[in-house]
Design a protein around this motif. Structure first.
Motif, PDB file in Angstrom:
ATOM      1  N   LEU A 129      52.808  23.693 -50.544  1.00 14.08           N
ATOM      2  CA  LEU A 129      53.219  22.488 -51.254  1.00 14.08           C
ATOM      3  C   LEU A 129      53.306  22.800 -52.746  1.00 14.08           C
ATOM      4  O   LEU A 129      52.344  23.244 -53.365  1.00 14.08           O
ATOM      5  N   HIS A 130      54.478  22.544 -53.318  1.00 10.35           N
ATOM      6  CA  HIS A 130      54.724  22.781 -54.741  1.00 10.35           C
ATOM      7  C   HIS A 130      54.772  21.439 -55.458  1.00 10.35           C
ATOM      8  O   HIS A 130      55.340  20.467 -54.952  1.00 10.35           O
ATOM      9  N   TRP A 131      54.199  21.447 -56.707  1.00 11.15           N
ATOM     10  CA  TRP A 131      54.150  20.184 -57.451  1.00 11.15           C
ATOM     11  C   TRP A 131      54.040  20.518 -58.944  1.00 11.15           C
ATOM     12  O   TRP A 131      53.081  20.162 -59.620  1.00 11.15           O
ATOM     13  N   HIS A 132      55.062  21.186 -59.469  1.00 10.92           N
ATOM     14  CA  HIS A 132      54.928  21.679 -60.852  1.00 10.92           C
ATOM     15  C   HIS A 132      56.296  21.884 -61.506  1.00 10.92           C
ATOM     16  O   HIS A 132      57.320  22.005 -60.840  1.00 10.92           O
ATOM     17  N   GLU A 133      56.249  21.974 -62.842  1.00 14.60           N
ATOM     18  CA  GLU A 133      57.436  22.349 -63.621  1.00 14.60           C
ATOM     19  C   GLU A 133      57.094  23.304 -64.760  1.00 14.60           C
ATOM     20  O   GLU A 133      57.957  23.652 -65.555  1.00 14.60           O
ATOM     21  N   GLY A 155      51.320  33.294 -58.052  1.00 15.99           N
ATOM     22  CA  GLY A 155      49.905  33.494 -57.791  1.00 15.99           C
ATOM     23  C   GLY A 155      49.427  34.827 -58.340  1.00 15.99           C
ATOM     24  O   GLY A 155      50.215  35.770 -58.464  1.00 15.99           O
ATOM     25  N   PHE A 156      48.146  34.896 -58.679  1.00 14.77           N
ATOM     26  CA  PHE A 156      47.570  36.148 -59.162  1.00 14.77           C
ATOM     27  C   PHE A 156      46.145  36.291 -58.645  1.00 14.77           C
ATOM     28  O   PHE A 156      45.483  35.312 -58.287  1.00 14.77           O
ATOM     29  N   VAL A 157      45.681  37.527 -58.623  1.00 13.34           N
ATOM     30  CA  VAL A 157      44.307  37.843 -58.244  1.00 13.34           C
ATOM     31  C   VAL A 157      43.762  38.802 -59.289  1.00 13.34           C
ATOM     32  O   VAL A 157      44.472  39.705 -59.750  1.00 13.34           O
ATOM     33  N   MET A 158      42.497  38.604 -59.675  1.00 17.59           N
ATOM     34  CA  MET A 158      41.947  39.393 -60.774  1.00 17.59           C
ATOM     35  C   MET A 158      40.482  39.734 -60.515  1.00 17.59           C
ATOM     36  O   MET A 158      39.663  38.849 -60.244  1.00 17.59           O
ATOM     37  N   ASN A 159      40.176  41.000 -60.586  1.00 16.67           N
ATOM     38  CA  ASN A 159      38.793  41.494 -60.578  1.00 16.67           C
ATOM     39  C   ASN A 159      37.968  41.065 -59.361  1.00 16.67           C
ATOM     40  O   ASN A 159      36.745  41.002 -59.454  1.00 16.67           O
ATOM     41  N   HIS A 160      38.644  40.790 -58.251  1.00 16.66           N
ATOM     42  CA  HIS A 160      37.921  40.407 -57.025  1.00 16.66           C
ATOM     43  C   HIS A 160      37.091  39.134 -57.219  1.00 16.66           C
ATOM     44  O   HIS A 160      36.221  38.795 -56.403  1.00 16.66           O
ATOM     45  N   ARG A 161      37.320  38.436 -58.338  1.00  8.57           N
ATOM     46  CA  ARG A 161      36.535  37.250 -58.668  1.00  8.57           C
ATOM     47  C   ARG A 161      37.404  36.002 -58.815  1.00  8.57           C
ATOM     48  O   ARG A 161      36.906  34.891 -58.662  1.00  8.57           O
ATOM     49  N   LEU A 165      46.727  30.039 -58.222  1.00  9.55           N
ATOM     50  CA  LEU A 165      47.969  29.755 -57.505  1.00  9.55           C
ATOM     51  C   LEU A 165      48.737  28.664 -58.230  1.00  9.55           C
ATOM     52  O   LEU A 165      48.147  27.657 -58.651  1.00  9.55           O
ATOM     53  N   GLN A 166      50.051  28.829 -58.378  1.00  5.57           N
ATOM     54  CA  GLN A 166      50.870  27.800 -59.001  1.00  5.57           C
ATOM     55  C   GLN A 166      51.141  26.639 -58.045  1.00  5.57           C
ATOM     56  O   GLN A 166      51.474  25.537 -58.456  1.00  5.57           O
ATOM     57  N   PHE A 167      50.969  26.900 -56.767  1.00  8.14           N
ATOM     58  CA  PHE A 167      51.232  25.915 -55.722  1.00  8.14           C
ATOM     59  C   PHE A 167      49.914  25.475 -55.087  1.00  8.14           C
ATOM     60  O   PHE A 167      48.837  25.765 -55.607  1.00  8.14           O
ATOM     61  N   HIS A 168      50.002  24.796 -53.947  1.00  9.08           N
ATOM     62  CA  HIS A 168      48.810  24.222 -53.326  1.00  9.08           C
ATOM     63  C   HIS A 168      48.702  24.634 -51.853  1.00  9.08           C
ATOM     64  O   HIS A 168      49.578  24.331 -51.050  1.00  9.08           O
ATOM     65  N   PHE A 169      47.569  25.289 -51.511  1.00 10.54           N
ATOM     66  CA  PHE A 169      47.177  25.519 -50.124  1.00 10.54           C
ATOM     67  C   PHE A 169      46.112  24.523 -49.680  1.00 10.54           C
ATOM     68  O   PHE A 169      45.882  24.330 -48.487  1.00 10.54           O
ATOM     69  N   GLU A 170      45.426  23.889 -50.644  1.00 11.67           N
ATOM     70  CA  GLU A 170      44.246  23.089 -50.320  1.00 11.67           C
ATOM     71  C   GLU A 170      44.535  21.714 -49.714  1.00 11.67           C
ATOM     72  O   GLU A 170      43.677  21.190 -48.988  1.00 11.67           O
TER      73      GLU A 170
END
Length: 226
Positions: A129-133, A155-161, A165-170
């Motif tokens: 689900l996307h909800w952004h500009e 989306g990005f991942v950093m330092n295993h911590r 995400l620009q979008f929504h999985f939740e």
């Protein structure tokens, strides 16, 4: 473990993140800084979740700046963090990267494509689900995690911590209904060309909750590797 959640509008709640926390026996505390102005202390935060909202990290509001101060403290402490939409943008802006208008406004359901096999068990293609500009830049110390047809930096991942995400999985079904009925004017003018009915009539993919769980497990695994 104490998970502090920053919620920025009534209709964008933590969704399946609460299910994950309950499954693992974690305590969740939900803050509404846009309304009450209060934020948790870094010392009482074992994990921070920063949810989406209609505001921009570029808005000149005291609580938004204070939120970034908290994020910086947690970055210094290597505290696990997850950011969705505005939340991910807040993380990257704290790291010194600009948040700018995206090439196209995205509102509705659309595929995202995995760009890095860092988190095991995530499919190559998912419907989110996307909800952004607006959009974030990928920090130099991070990896690109997801892209879509209309936006590379999804989306990005950093330092295993940290995962942003620009979008929504939740969101789950009731969360999607809440978003649509309260924020339906925002659906206009989107490149996805979906109506409120289109969004409501699209079932939430069951795999989105599973992937949300995998992302949160990964973040916590990184913290346990210390």
């Amino acid at each position: 473990m104490r998970i502090n959640i920053l919620q920025h509008t009534p209709n964008e709640g933590p969704g399946s993140i609460l299910d994950w926390a309950q499954l693992h026996g974690h305590q969740t505390y939900i803050y509404h800084p846009y309304q009450f102005g209060y934020l948790p202390q870094a010392s009482e935060t074992d994990m921070l979740v920063i949810l989406g909202g209609p505001m921009s990290p570029n808005d000149d509001l005291t609580w938004i700046k204070e939120e970034r101060h908290l994020i910086q403290q947690l970055l210094n402490n290597d505290t696990p963090m997850f950011g969705a939409c505005y939340g991910a943008q807040q993380i990257t802006k704290t790291l010194g990267y600009p948040v700018i208008k995206a090439p196209a406004k995205e509102v509705g359901w659309a595929p995202v494509y995995l760009q890095a096999n860092v988190i095991s068990g995530i499919p190559e293609k998912l419907t989110a689900l996307h909800w952004h500009e607006e959009m974030f830049e990928i920090p130099a110390q991070a990896q690109l995690l997801f892209s879509s047809s209309h936006l590379k930096n999804q989306g990005f991942v950093m330092n295993h911590r940290i995962v942003g995400l620009q979008f929504h999985f939740e969101p789950q079904s009731d969360n999607v209904r809440e978003m649509v009925v309260n924020d339906f004017p925002y659906i206009k003018g989107t490149v996805l060309q979906q109506t409120a009915a289109d969004i409501l009539n699209t079932p939430v993919p069951a795999e989105n909750k599973n992937v949300m769980f995998k992302i949160l497990d990964y973040i916590m695994e990184g913290a346990s590797l210390e």
